[in-house]
Write a protein that holds these residues in place. Sequence first.
Motif, PDB file in Angstrom:
ATOM      1  N   TYR A 171       0.836  -1.199   0.000  1.00  0.00           N
ATOM      2  CA  TYR A 171       0.000   0.000   0.000  1.00  0.00           C
ATOM      3  C   TYR A 171       0.870   1.249   0.000  1.00  0.00           C
ATOM      4  N   PRO A 172       0.447   2.299  -0.691  1.00  0.00           N
ATOM      5  CA  PRO A 172       1.236   3.539  -0.710  1.00  0.00           C
ATOM      6  C   PRO A 172       1.003   4.380   0.543  1.00  0.00           C
ATOM      7  N   ASP A 173       1.886   5.333   0.760  1.00  0.00           N
ATOM      8  CA  ASP A 173       1.736   6.355   1.788  1.00  0.00           C
ATOM      9  C   ASP A 173       1.442   7.663   1.060  1.00  0.00           C
ATOM     10  N   ILE A 174       0.640   8.514   1.687  1.00  0.00           N
ATOM     11  CA  ILE A 174       0.271   9.786   1.067  1.00  0.00           C
ATOM     12  C   ILE A 174       0.532  10.919   2.040  1.00  0.00           C
ATOM     13  N   GLU A 175       1.061  12.009   1.502  1.00  0.00           N
ATOM     14  CA  GLU A 175       1.233  13.232   2.280  1.00  0.00           C
ATOM     15  C   GLU A 175       0.359  14.313   1.658  1.00  0.00           C
ATOM     16  N   LEU A 176      -0.444  14.935   2.492  1.00  0.00           N
ATOM     17  CA  LEU A 176      -1.301  16.038   2.068  1.00  0.00           C
ATOM     18  C   LEU A 176      -0.944  17.259   2.895  1.00  0.00           C
ATOM     19  N   ILE A 177      -0.760  18.382   2.259  1.00  0.00           N
ATOM     20  CA  ILE A 177      -0.616  19.632   2.996  1.00  0.00           C
ATOM     21  C   ILE A 177      -1.867  20.442   2.710  1.00  0.00           C
ATOM     22  N   LEU A 178      -2.602  20.728   3.784  1.00  0.00           N
ATOM     23  CA  LEU A 178      -3.875  21.438   3.696  1.00  0.00           C
ATOM     24  C   LEU A 178      -3.737  22.813   4.322  1.00  0.00           C
ATOM     25  N   GLU A 179      -4.195  23.830   3.621  1.00  0.00           N
ATOM     26  CA  GLU A 179      -4.142  25.197   4.125  1.00  0.00           C
ATOM     27  C   GLU A 179      -5.320  25.449   5.054  1.00  0.00           C
ATOM     28  N   SER A 180      -5.052  26.198   6.132  1.00  0.00           N
ATOM     29  CA  SER A 180      -6.106  26.568   7.070  1.00  0.00           C
ATOM     30  C   SER A 180      -6.922  27.713   6.498  1.00  0.00           C
ATOM     31  N   ASP A 181      -8.239  27.603   6.617  1.00  0.00           N
ATOM     32  CA  ASP A 181      -9.129  28.672   6.166  1.00  0.00           C
ATOM     33  C   ASP A 181      -9.202  29.805   7.187  1.00  0.00           C
ATOM     34  N   LEU A 182      -9.001  29.486   8.466  1.00  0.00           N
ATOM     35  CA  LEU A 182      -9.157  30.484   9.515  1.00  0.00           C
ATOM     36  C   LEU A 182      -7.848  31.136   9.923  1.00  0.00           C
ATOM     37  N   VAL A 183      -6.780  30.351  10.026  1.00  0.00           N
ATOM     38  CA  VAL A 183      -5.467  30.885  10.399  1.00  0.00           C
ATOM     39  C   VAL A 183      -4.564  30.694   9.188  1.00  0.00           C
ATOM     40  N   THR A 184      -4.491  31.717   8.346  1.00  0.00           N
ATOM     41  CA  THR A 184      -3.829  31.561   7.049  1.00  0.00           C
ATOM     42  C   THR A 184      -2.327  31.319   7.155  1.00  0.00           C
ATOM     43  N   SER A 185      -1.742  31.511   8.327  1.00  0.00           N
ATOM     44  CA  SER A 185      -0.307  31.268   8.484  1.00  0.00           C
ATOM     45  C   SER A 185      -0.005  29.802   8.800  1.00  0.00           C
ATOM     46  N   LEU A 186      -1.037  28.977   9.013  1.00  0.00           N
ATOM     47  CA  LEU A 186      -0.832  27.576   9.380  1.00  0.00           C
ATOM     48  C   LEU A 186      -1.276  26.622   8.274  1.00  0.00           C
ATOM     49  N   VAL A 187      -0.571  25.498   8.186  1.00  0.00           N
ATOM     50  CA  VAL A 187      -0.971  24.392   7.324  1.00  0.00           C
ATOM     51  C   VAL A 187      -0.948  23.117   8.158  1.00  0.00           C
ATOM     52  N   ALA A 188      -1.743  22.141   7.749  1.00  0.00           N
ATOM     53  CA  ALA A 188      -1.746  20.822   8.375  1.00  0.00           C
ATOM     54  C   ALA A 188      -1.121  19.848   7.389  1.00  0.00           C
ATOM     55  N   CYS A 189      -0.067  19.196   7.815  1.00  0.00           N
ATOM     56  CA  CYS A 189       0.594  18.187   6.987  1.00  0.00           C
ATOM     57  C   CYS A 189       0.103  16.819   7.457  1.00  0.00           C
ATOM     58  N   LEU A 190      -0.736  16.177   6.648  1.00  0.00           N
ATOM     59  CA  LEU A 190      -1.260  14.857   6.969  1.00  0.00           C
ATOM     60  C   LEU A 190      -0.377  13.807   6.319  1.00  0.00           C
ATOM     61  N   SER A 191       0.194  12.943   7.124  1.00  0.00           N
ATOM     62  CA  SER A 191       0.985  11.813   6.640  1.00  0.00           C
ATOM     63  C   SER A 191       0.168  10.555   6.877  1.00  0.00           C
ATOM     64  N   LEU A 192      -0.361   9.986   5.809  1.00  0.00           N
ATOM     65  CA  LEU A 192      -1.240   8.827   5.896  1.00  0.00           C
ATOM     66  C   LEU A 192      -0.476   7.587   5.456  1.00  0.00           C
ATOM     67  N   GLU A 193      -0.510   6.562   6.294  1.00  0.00           N
ATOM     68  CA  GLU A 193       0.256   5.344   6.029  1.00  0.00           C
ATOM     69  C   GLU A 193      -0.667   4.207   5.611  1.00  0.00           C
ATOM     70  N   GLN A 194      -0.195   3.409   4.694  1.00  0.00           N
ATOM     71  CA  GLN A 194      -0.898   2.247   4.171  1.00  0.00           C
ATOM     72  C   GLN A 194      -2.285   2.639   3.644  1.00  0.00           C
ATOM     73  N   VAL A 195      -2.285   3.477   2.628  1.00  0.00           N
ATOM     74  CA  VAL A 195      -3.529   3.967   2.029  1.00  0.00           C
ATOM     75  C   VAL A 195      -4.112   2.879   1.130  1.00  0.00           C
ATOM     76  N   ALA A 196      -5.292   2.408   1.502  1.00  0.00           N
ATOM     77  CA  ALA A 196      -5.941   1.322   0.758  1.00  0.00           C
ATOM     78  C   ALA A 196      -6.806   1.843  -0.379  1.00  0.00           C
ATOM     79  N   GLU A 197      -7.274   3.097  -0.252  1.00  0.00           N
ATOM     80  CA  GLU A 197      -8.068   3.691  -1.326  1.00  0.00           C
ATOM     81  C   GLU A 197      -7.804   5.187  -1.371  1.00  0.00           C
ATOM     82  N   CYS A 198      -7.616   5.677  -2.593  1.00  0.00           N
ATOM     83  CA  CYS A 198      -7.408   7.103  -2.824  1.00  0.00           C
ATOM     84  C   CYS A 198      -8.195   7.486  -4.065  1.00  0.00           C
ATOM     85  N   ARG A 199      -9.317   8.166  -3.863  1.00  0.00           N
ATOM     86  CA  ARG A 199     -10.123   8.635  -4.994  1.00  0.00           C
ATOM     87  C   ARG A 199     -10.053  10.154  -5.036  1.00  0.00           C
TER      88      ARG A 199
END
Length: 121
Positions: free
Chosen positions: A40-68
């Motif tokens: 299974y692949p790993d996925i990294e997503l960087i998501l921008e905050s709508d409320l605090v524009t100086s922050l981002v959330a870096c999601l590191s997802l392991e063993q991704v079974a489905e990605c649509r």
Amino acid sequence: MITLQAGQTFEINDTLLADFPWHEFTNVARFVMEWPAAPYPDIELILESDLVTSLVACLSLEQVAECRLPTMGIRRLQFSSLTAENVRSRQWEQVNYHIFDADFEEPVLMFKSGQIQIQTQ
């Protein structure tokens, strides 16, 4: 509810699913898929905050079974309403969590484990 600050790291678990301000993150600034020698692949997503524009959330997802992902066109990869849930009760193989857009069918990510790191933009 969690108050976000740069430098925080959270393991994705049932408590975080309930307390994390998922709705604050919609626009995907970066999407990376890595496929090591595992099934299974790993996925990294960087998501921008709508409320605090100086922050981002870096999601590191392991063993991704489905990605649509939605069909890419002129619109950005984004969530209109980011939602995360525990799906262990459905007993899908290698899937513990489900991240999806509550308003539309895609994007959808189903994975075994992961973490979120809050960073400055």
